[in-house]
Scaffold this motif. Structure first.
Motif, short mmCIF file in Angstrom:
data_model
loop_
_atom_site.label_atom_id
_atom_site.label_comp_id
_atom_site.label_asym_id
_atom_site.label_seq_id
_atom_site.Cartn_x
_atom_site.Cartn_y
_atom_site.Cartn_z
N SER A 230 50.98 19.56 35.83
CA SER A 230 51.46 19.45 34.45
C SER A 230 52.97 19.20 34.41
O SER A 230 53.45 18.42 33.58
CB SER A 230 51.13 20.73 33.67
N ILE A 231 53.73 19.84 35.30
CA ILE A 231 55.17 19.64 35.32
C ILE A 231 55.52 18.20 35.68
O ILE A 231 56.44 17.60 35.12
CB ILE A 231 55.83 20.63 36.30
N ALA A 296 55.94 23.21 24.97
CA ALA A 296 55.43 22.80 23.65
C ALA A 296 56.55 22.69 22.63
O ALA A 296 56.54 21.82 21.77
CB ALA A 296 54.38 23.80 23.18
N VAL A 297 57.55 23.58 22.73
CA VAL A 297 58.70 23.51 21.82
C VAL A 297 59.45 22.19 22.01
O VAL A 297 59.88 21.56 21.03
CB VAL A 297 59.64 24.71 22.05
N ALA A 357 53.41 14.77 42.23
CA ALA A 357 53.37 13.31 42.31
C ALA A 357 52.18 12.75 41.54
O ALA A 357 52.29 11.78 40.79
CB ALA A 357 53.33 12.87 43.77
N ILE A 358 51.03 13.40 41.74
CA ILE A 358 49.83 12.96 41.01
C ILE A 358 50.04 13.13 39.51
O ILE A 358 49.69 12.25 38.71
CB ILE A 358 48.60 13.77 41.48
N GLY A 359 50.65 14.25 39.12
CA GLY A 359 50.92 14.47 37.70
C GLY A 359 51.85 13.44 37.12
O GLY A 359 51.66 12.99 35.97
N SER A 360 52.87 13.02 37.87
CA SER A 360 53.80 12.00 37.38
C SER A 360 53.10 10.68 37.13
O SER A 360 53.31 10.03 36.10
CB SER A 360 54.94 11.80 38.40
N ILE A 361 52.25 10.29 38.07
CA ILE A 361 51.52 9.01 37.93
C ILE A 361 50.54 9.09 36.75
O ILE A 361 50.49 8.19 35.91
CB ILE A 361 50.79 8.67 39.24
N LEU A 362 49.75 10.17 36.69
CA LEU A 362 48.80 10.32 35.59
C LEU A 362 49.53 10.42 34.25
O LEU A 362 49.06 9.86 33.25
CB LEU A 362 47.94 11.57 35.82
N GLY A 363 50.66 11.13 34.25
CA GLY A 363 51.43 11.24 33.01
C GLY A 363 51.93 9.90 32.52
O GLY A 363 51.96 9.62 31.31
N GLY A 364 52.34 9.03 33.46
CA GLY A 364 52.81 7.70 33.08
C GLY A 364 51.72 6.86 32.45
O GLY A 364 51.91 6.24 31.39
N PHE A 365 50.53 6.85 33.07
CA PHE A 365 49.43 6.06 32.50
C PHE A 365 48.94 6.67 31.19
O PHE A 365 48.59 5.95 30.25
CB PHE A 365 48.28 5.96 33.51
N ILE A 378 49.94 18.08 26.16
CA ILE A 378 48.86 18.31 27.14
C ILE A 378 49.40 19.07 28.35
O ILE A 378 48.78 20.03 28.84
CB ILE A 378 48.24 16.98 27.58
N ALA A 379 50.59 18.67 28.82
CA ALA A 379 51.20 19.34 29.97
C ALA A 379 51.49 20.81 29.66
O ALA A 379 51.30 21.69 30.50
CB ALA A 379 52.49 18.62 30.36
N ALA A 380 51.92 21.09 28.43
CA ALA A 380 52.22 22.47 28.03
C ALA A 380 50.96 23.33 28.08
O ALA A 380 50.99 24.47 28.57
CB ALA A 380 52.83 22.49 26.62
N GLY A 381 49.85 22.80 27.59
CA GLY A 381 48.59 23.54 27.63
C GLY A 381 48.11 23.78 29.05
O GLY A 381 47.63 24.88 29.38
N MET A 382 48.26 22.78 29.91
CA MET A 382 47.85 22.94 31.31
C MET A 382 48.69 23.99 32.02
O MET A 382 48.18 24.80 32.81
CB MET A 382 47.97 21.60 32.03
N LEU A 383 50.00 24.00 31.73
CA LEU A 383 50.88 24.96 32.40
C LEU A 383 50.54 26.39 32.00
O LEU A 383 50.53 27.29 32.83
CB LEU A 383 52.34 24.64 32.05
N PHE A 384 50.26 26.60 30.71
CA PHE A 384 49.88 27.94 30.26
C PHE A 384 48.59 28.39 30.93
O PHE A 384 48.45 29.56 31.33
CB PHE A 384 49.71 27.96 28.74
#
Length: 412
Positions: A230-231, A296-297, A357-365, A378-384
């Motif tokens: 998520s990060i 999320a903020v 690295a996987i998160g960066s690529i998925l986040g870009g797409f 979405i990343a905020a929810g995953m991190l929690f």
């Protein structure tokens, strides 16, 4: 820690290196978004390049580091980071700046940083005794976080005044000062014991087995992998969101990113006192639970004065992450024998940073498909959700650092 000359030099190295790294990453992000106008997916891949280097070579590097003295590795790797970043203004002056070069710079920066990070993390517990390790890590994390504040704060005006490629020169100076500081440390590191018949496969396996057999290190490693997924997505789309979605200037983006440094200082300052009262494990769990809401903020911020909202969100998110990391990293360093520190640190980084690295690529797409703001939420929810996996693990019983090899001291 500030009284010992070697420790002061270590603090100088950490500060200047971190400032250099922050300015380097900030400048590359501005080049990608503003100068080269890369797409979200391209930016996601660019952000992943340094972590891809870790995933590919991290385990090998960990084994190599354990065969050599750590101080020379730190000095050489810092010098190489300076040379890698120096290529950016050189190519820019030749009017040949291109996307492929940014990919190469990020990959090489990541590859050299693996040597630096693994060697430094293995060197610190040799330089500092276990009974002062948590306090030292808090100090070091505080210095890193203060540098995280100074880096973006300086980078924003520098990029505005000098352009991003020229601002990279300041990062080069930071790496050079860091290398010189470590070179001046007088601590005599013992020559590592090398196996008579070196076997990289078995040496790497030893580091992996150590992580898998310790219940706290094992659960933290896999939970951190999920959190770093998520990060990675969050960091890949953050500058895109701030510039393209909210219309913030590069100076304002630098100010917002400096919030991570402020949060890091707060987290480093408070973690020791809170952990002493609540216990290291419980403090780490609560901190991790607060990091997602902080993200999320940031995602709720808007244009103009919305930068204040993003700044505050960065403070909460990073303060929580730092408090979590200080405790779990101190535990890992304390219980890991010195001869395998490099392999254990490298294995941990491969597991957790490879997922980034996987998160960066998925986040870009995902940013191209649903927008950068949606990716941040979405990343905020995953991190929690990442903290939930740790609730029923032995980490909740961790009260304080055990002696090396003694296991846990549980809450009675």
């Amino acid at each position: 820690m500030f009284r010992h000359p070697d420790h002061r030099l270590l603090l100088v190295s950490v500060a200047t290196s971190q400032i250099g790294l922050q300015i380097a990453f900030f400048s590359v992000s501005i080049i990608a978004v503003v100068v080269l106008d890369l797409s979200e997916s391209q930016i996601g891949v660019l952000n992943a390049m340094d972590q891809i280097a870790l995933a590919l070579f991290g385990l090998l590097i960990g084994a190599w580091v354990d065969r050599m003295r750590r101080k020379p590795i730190v000095v050489v790797s810092e010098s190489l980071r300076a040379l890698v970043m120096l290529s950016v203004p050189v190519v820019w002056m030749l009017d040949a700046l291109a996307a492929w070069q940014m990919y190469a710079v990020m990959f090489l920066l990541g590859l050299v940083s693996v040597f630096f990070d693994v060697a430094q993390a293995s060197y610190i517990p040799m330089l500092i005794d276990n009974d002062r390790l948590t306090g030292a890590n808090s100090h070091l994390q505080g210095i890193r976080s203060a540098s995280d504040t100074g880096g973006p704060l300086a980078a924003g005006p520098l990029v505005a005044a000098l352009t991003a490629p020229v601002a990279v020169v300041v990062a080069v100076v930071g790496f050079a000062v860091s290398a010189f500081s470590v070179w001046r440390i007088r601590f005599e590191e013992a020559e590592p014991v090398r196996p008579e018949q070196p076997n990289l496969r078995s040496e790497i396996a030893q580091g992996i087995r150590f992580i898998l057999k310790d219940p706290i290190i094992r659960t933290v490693a896999f939970s951190s992998a999920w959190c770093n997924l998520s990060i990675g997505a969050f960091q890949a789309m953050l500058v895109v969101f701030l510039i393209r979605d909210t219309g913030q200037t590069s100076a304002a983006v630098g100010l917002i990113l400096a919030g991570s440094g402020v949060g890091g200082v707060l987290g480093a300052v408070l973690v020791g006192k809170i952990s002493a009262k609540a216990g290291m494990g419980r403090t780490a769990l609560v901190a991790l639970a607060l990091s997602g809401p902080g993200m999320a903020v940031v995602a709720m911020s808007g244009p103009g004065w919305g930068a204040v909202c993003a700044f505050l969100g960065q403070i909460l998110y990073v303060a929580a992450i730092v408090a979590f990391n200080v405790n779990v990293v101190s535990y890992r360093q304390a219980v890991t024998p010195d001869p395998i520190q490099g392999r254990v640190n490298a294995t941990q980084r491969v597991i957790t940073w490879g997922s980034m690295a996987i998160g960066s690529i998925l986040g870009g797409f995902a940013g191209e498909a649903v927008g950068a703001r949606a990716v941040l939420f979405i990343a905020a929810g995953m991190l929690f959700a990442g903290c939930l996996a740790l609730l029923r693990t032995p980490i909740r019983t961790l009260r304080e650092l055990p002696e090396e090899g003694s296991g846990l001291r549980e809450v009675r």
